[in-house]
Structures are given as structure tokens and as C-alpha cells.
Write a protein that holds these residues in place. Structure first.
Motif, PDB file in Angstrom:
ATOM      1  N   GLY A   1       0.777  -1.221   0.000  1.00  0.00           N
ATOM      2  CA  GLY A   1       0.000   0.000   0.000  1.00  0.00           C
ATOM      3  C   GLY A   1       0.808   1.270   0.000  1.00  0.00           C
ATOM      4  N   LYS A   2       2.119   1.169  -0.163  1.00  0.00           N
ATOM      5  CA  LYS A   2       2.990   2.339  -0.164  1.00  0.00           C
ATOM      6  C   LYS A   2       3.590   2.559  -1.552  1.00  0.00           C
ATOM      7  N   LEU A   3       3.784   3.815  -1.878  1.00  0.00           N
ATOM      8  CA  LEU A   3       4.385   4.163  -3.158  1.00  0.00           C
ATOM      9  C   LEU A   3       5.900   4.075  -3.052  1.00  0.00           C
ATOM     10  N   VAL A   4       6.504   3.285  -3.933  1.00  0.00           N
ATOM     11  CA  VAL A   4       7.942   3.043  -3.881  1.00  0.00           C
ATOM     12  C   VAL A   4       8.571   3.385  -5.231  1.00  0.00           C
ATOM     13  N   PHE A   5       9.734   4.024  -5.191  1.00  0.00           N
ATOM     14  CA  PHE A   5      10.524   4.294  -6.397  1.00  0.00           C
ATOM     15  C   PHE A   5      11.842   3.532  -6.281  1.00  0.00           C
ATOM     16  N   THR A   6      12.141   2.738  -7.328  1.00  0.00           N
ATOM     17  CA  THR A   6      13.404   2.009  -7.392  1.00  0.00           C
ATOM     18  C   THR A   6      14.249   2.643  -8.490  1.00  0.00           C
ATOM     19  N   VAL A   7      15.429   3.118  -8.123  1.00  0.00           N
ATOM     20  CA  VAL A   7      16.276   3.883  -9.042  1.00  0.00           C
ATOM     21  C   VAL A   7      17.552   3.096  -9.332  1.00  0.00           C
ATOM     22  N   PRO A   8      17.817   2.766 -10.608  1.00  0.00           N
ATOM     23  CA  PRO A   8      19.076   2.082 -10.929  1.00  0.00           C
ATOM     24  C   PRO A   8      20.277   2.987 -10.669  1.00  0.00           C
ATOM     25  N   ILE A   9      21.306   2.460 -10.038  1.00  0.00           N
ATOM     26  CA  ILE A   9      22.569   3.181  -9.861  1.00  0.00           C
ATOM     27  C   ILE A   9      23.487   2.759 -11.005  1.00  0.00           C
ATOM     28  N   LEU A  10      23.656   3.641 -11.984  1.00  0.00           N
ATOM     29  CA  LEU A  10      24.429   3.313 -13.178  1.00  0.00           C
ATOM     30  C   LEU A  10      25.928   3.439 -12.960  1.00  0.00           C
ATOM     31  N   ASP A  11      26.306   4.334 -12.076  1.00  0.00           N
ATOM     32  CA  ASP A  11      27.729   4.518 -11.768  1.00  0.00           C
ATOM     33  C   ASP A  11      27.826   5.090 -10.366  1.00  0.00           C
ATOM     34  N   ARG A  12      28.951   4.835  -9.704  1.00  0.00           N
ATOM     35  CA  ARG A  12      29.140   5.301  -8.339  1.00  0.00           C
ATOM     36  C   ARG A  12      30.620   5.471  -8.070  1.00  0.00           C
ATOM     37  N   PRO A  13      30.973   6.283  -7.063  1.00  0.00           N
ATOM     38  CA  PRO A  13      32.396   6.463  -6.745  1.00  0.00           C
ATOM     39  C   PRO A  13      32.981   5.185  -6.158  1.00  0.00           C
ATOM     40  N   SER A  14      34.279   5.077  -6.218  1.00  0.00           N
ATOM     41  CA  SER A  14      34.943   3.892  -5.677  1.00  0.00           C
ATOM     42  C   SER A  14      34.776   3.785  -4.165  1.00  0.00           C
ATOM     43  N   ALA A  15      34.647   4.930  -3.497  1.00  0.00           N
ATOM     44  CA  ALA A  15      34.397   4.954  -2.050  1.00  0.00           C
ATOM     45  C   ALA A  15      33.175   5.828  -1.780  1.00  0.00           C
ATOM     46  N   THR A  16      32.273   5.357  -0.937  1.00  0.00           N
ATOM     47  CA  THR A  16      31.068   6.106  -0.618  1.00  0.00           C
ATOM     48  C   THR A  16      31.418   7.355   0.181  1.00  0.00           C
ATOM     49  N   PRO A  17      30.984   8.547  -0.268  1.00  0.00           N
ATOM     50  CA  PRO A  17      31.274   9.774   0.493  1.00  0.00           C
ATOM     51  C   PRO A  17      30.691   9.704   1.901  1.00  0.00           C
ATOM     52  N   THR A  18      31.345  10.352   2.821  1.00  0.00           N
ATOM     53  CA  THR A  18      30.894  10.340   4.219  1.00  0.00           C
ATOM     54  C   THR A  18      30.317  11.684   4.652  1.00  0.00           C
ATOM     55  N   ASP A  19      30.322  12.679   3.765  1.00  0.00           N
ATOM     56  CA  ASP A  19      29.797  13.992   4.099  1.00  0.00           C
ATOM     57  C   ASP A  19      28.738  14.390   3.077  1.00  0.00           C
ATOM     58  N   GLY A  20      27.727  15.121   3.524  1.00  0.00           N
ATOM     59  CA  GLY A  20      26.710  15.620   2.617  1.00  0.00           C
ATOM     60  C   GLY A  20      25.706  14.550   2.233  1.00  0.00           C
ATOM     61  N   GLY A  21      25.139  14.688   1.055  1.00  0.00           N
ATOM     62  CA  GLY A  21      24.138  13.758   0.576  1.00  0.00           C
ATOM     63  C   GLY A  21      23.743  14.083  -0.847  1.00  0.00           C
ATOM     64  N   LEU A  22      22.740  13.397  -1.346  1.00  0.00           N
ATOM     65  CA  LEU A  22      22.268  13.561  -2.715  1.00  0.00           C
ATOM     66  C   LEU A  22      20.959  14.350  -2.716  1.00  0.00           C
ATOM     67  N   TYR A  23      20.902  15.347  -3.575  1.00  0.00           N
ATOM     68  CA  TYR A  23      19.727  16.208  -3.646  1.00  0.00           C
ATOM     69  C   TYR A  23      18.585  15.477  -4.349  1.00  0.00           C
ATOM     70  N   TYR A  24      17.368  15.614  -3.804  1.00  0.00           N
ATOM     71  CA  TYR A  24      16.204  15.050  -4.474  1.00  0.00           C
ATOM     72  C   TYR A  24      15.054  16.051  -4.444  1.00  0.00           C
ATOM     73  N   THR A  25      14.127  15.876  -5.377  1.00  0.00           N
ATOM     74  CA  THR A  25      12.872  16.618  -5.409  1.00  0.00           C
ATOM     75  C   THR A  25      11.733  15.623  -5.549  1.00  0.00           C
ATOM     76  N   LEU A  26      10.694  15.807  -4.768  1.00  0.00           N
ATOM     77  CA  LEU A  26       9.482  14.992  -4.863  1.00  0.00           C
ATOM     78  C   LEU A  26       8.348  15.920  -5.275  1.00  0.00           C
ATOM     79  N   THR A  27       7.664  15.577  -6.368  1.00  0.00           N
ATOM     80  CA  THR A  27       6.596  16.420  -6.873  1.00  0.00           C
ATOM     81  C   THR A  27       5.260  15.685  -6.795  1.00  0.00           C
ATOM     82  N   SER A  28       4.185  16.453  -6.685  1.00  0.00           N
ATOM     83  CA  SER A  28       2.839  15.893  -6.707  1.00  0.00           C
ATOM     84  C   SER A  28       1.876  16.998  -7.105  1.00  0.00           C
TER      85      SER A  28
END
Length: 268
Positions: free
Chosen positions: A229-256
Motif C-alpha cells: 500500500g505504499k508508493l515506492v521508487f526504485t532507481v538504478p545506480i548506473l555509476d558510483r564512486p569507488s568509495a562512498t562519500p561520508t559527508d553531505g548527501g544527494l539532492y532530491y525533489t518529490l513532486t505531486s
């Protein structure tokens, strides 16, 4: 979206010399698919910031990109290194729309758009001039890179009501901060997918999720589904850094249909 061959860029990129400022805005730079200029509200605020917009007037049938254009686009960029007393310029983006032109899926705008820009002064009590190199892609069936130099003196007409109104209107189009009932919750995924639950008031069919690939991340188009009953989005990760960053984050927008919100996601 098809792009002109890179060897042909010299023929299609216009580089305009800095022109005298008119009021608190630059002159328009005209290209095949529209025109662009910089506009400011003139006076810096108490934080030493001048608010403005990158004003993009697209011709009918032309489009331009969001902050993450997909795997073949050019996001709007601004370089203020030639400016005086300007330490930083940060672009903000109204909620985008999703497009599929037959060549690829991408996020952007198919109508004129004003992108808010926040200029931070190095010394708030000193005069400042903006001399910006702007680079963006505008597209019909083929995308054309547009590069131009836009210059202005924010203090030349600091009380210009028309410029101030344009900036205020553009700021009002930005997404609101995410909240408990309107935002996303990250679900367990794997090394190749980002999975989020979307929460939004109103019609769930109107909801869309946009994630910006930065710090060497690249994402595919989100796939929506219903889970318990929940809306889910699955996003393919096509490329990524060799090491996961430990600071900040990824910007997103949710529209409706109820509006839009934005925020930062932890790096997957």
C-alpha cells in the motif's frame, strides 16, 4: 536527446562579450532556441547575499535541463570567477518535469523558466559587480550548447521593482523543505539500486521522484511500484564512486499535484 557533435561546438556556442548593465539585469543573450539573461534584486540582504535569477526564455518547442539532465544532457552552470567581490553563486531549481524524446529520458523544463541564483559577497559592505560565464543546453530535436558572458552591476538600479518582482516570483516556485507527511524514506536496497518510499498528500498517481547524480553517482530513470500500500521508487545506480562519500548527501525533489518538496538523501 541528441547532441551536436563535439567538434562542431565552436560553430554553435556563442560567446558574448560583457555588455553594460541595464538596471539590475544583464543584456539578453539570444540563441537559436531562445534567450538568457541574469537579473538581480539589487541590494544584498543581511547575510551579504544578492538574490537573482538566470532567466531562460525558451521558444515554443524548445527545452532545457534540470540540475541532473540524465546521461546525455548539459545542466545549467554559472562561473563567477571573473566577478568583483562575489565569493560564490548557487543555482536553485524549480520542480522539473520528466521527458522522453525517443532518444532518452531526462528531467527539465519545456517552457520559459527562471532559475534562482544566490550570489554571496566576499565583503558585504563593499561594491560588487557580476561577470558570469553561463553554460547550458537548450534542445528541440537536437540540443545546442549555449555559452555566454553576462555582466551587470547590482547597485546600478537597486530599487528596480520589476527586477525585484521577477526574483521574488522565481523564489516562490522552489520546492519546500521535505516534511514527515511529504517526503521520502530510504528503504533497504543494494549496490546497484536506490529504493525509497514516497509520502505525499493527495493523489499518489501524480507523484514523481527526481534524484540528482553528484559526487560521481549516476542514476537511471526511477521505476514506480506499490508495496504494502505504499508508493515506492526504485532507481538504478548506473555509476558510483569507488568509495562512498561520508559527508553531505544527494539532492532530491518529490513532486505531486499538491506541490513539491526537496531534501538530501544519504549516499547509497
Amino acid at each position: 536527446m541528441r547532441y551536436l557533435n563535439i567538434v562542431a561546438l565552436g560553430a554553435v556556442i556563442g560567446l558574448a562579450a560583457g555588455l553594460p548593465a541595464k538596471a539590475s539585469s544583464s543584456a539578453w543573450y539570444k540563441s537559436e532556441g531562445g534567450k538568457v539573461r541574469l537579473v538581480t534584486s539589487g541590494k544584498p540582504d543581511e547575510a551579504g547575499q544578492i538574490h537573482g535569477v538566470l532567466d531562460i526564455a525558451l521558444k515554443p518547442g524548445w527545452k532545457t535541463y534540470w540540475r541532473d539532465p540524465g546521461d546525455a544532457g548539459v545542466p545549467p552552470q554559472i562561473d563567477i570567477s571573473a566577478s568583483t567581490n562575489i565569493a560564490d553563486a548557487r543555482l536553485s531549481f524549480p520542480p522539473p518535469q520528466r521527458h522522453d524524446d525517443g532518444y532518452g529520458k531526462w528531467s527539465g523544463y519545456d517552457r520559459p523558466v527562471s532559475l534562482p541564483v544566490t550570489f554571496t559577497l566576499s565583503a558585504p559592505d563593499q561594491p560588487a559587480t557580476i561577470d558570469a560565464n553561463v553554460f547550458l543546453g537548450i534542445c528541440e530535436t537536437i540540443c545546442i550548447p549555449v555559452q555566454t558572458r553576462l555582466s551587470l552591476d547590482p547597485a546600478s538600479d537597486p530599487d528596480n521593482a520589476t527586477d525585484t518582482a521577477l526574483v521574488k516570483t522565481a523564489l516562490a516556485t522552489l520546492p519546500s523543505p521535505a516534511r514527515a507527511d511529504f517526503g521520502i524514506h530510504v528503504l533497504p536496497g543494494d549496490h546497484e539500486t536506490l529504493v525509497v518510499e514516497a509520502r505525499s498528500p493527495g493523489d499518489p498517481d501524480s507523484v514523481d521522484f527526481f534524484i540528482a547524480g553528484e559526487r560521481d553517482y549516476m542514476f537511471g530513470a526511477p521505476v514506480r511500484s506499490q508495496k504494502d500500500g505504499k508508493l515506492v521508487f526504485t532507481v538504478p545506480i548506473l555509476d558510483r564512486p569507488s568509495a562512498t562519500p561520508t559527508d553531505g548527501g544527494l539532492y532530491y525533489t518529490l513532486t505531486s499535484a499538491e506541490g513539491s518538496v526537496d531534501g538530501l538523501l544519504p549516499f547509497p
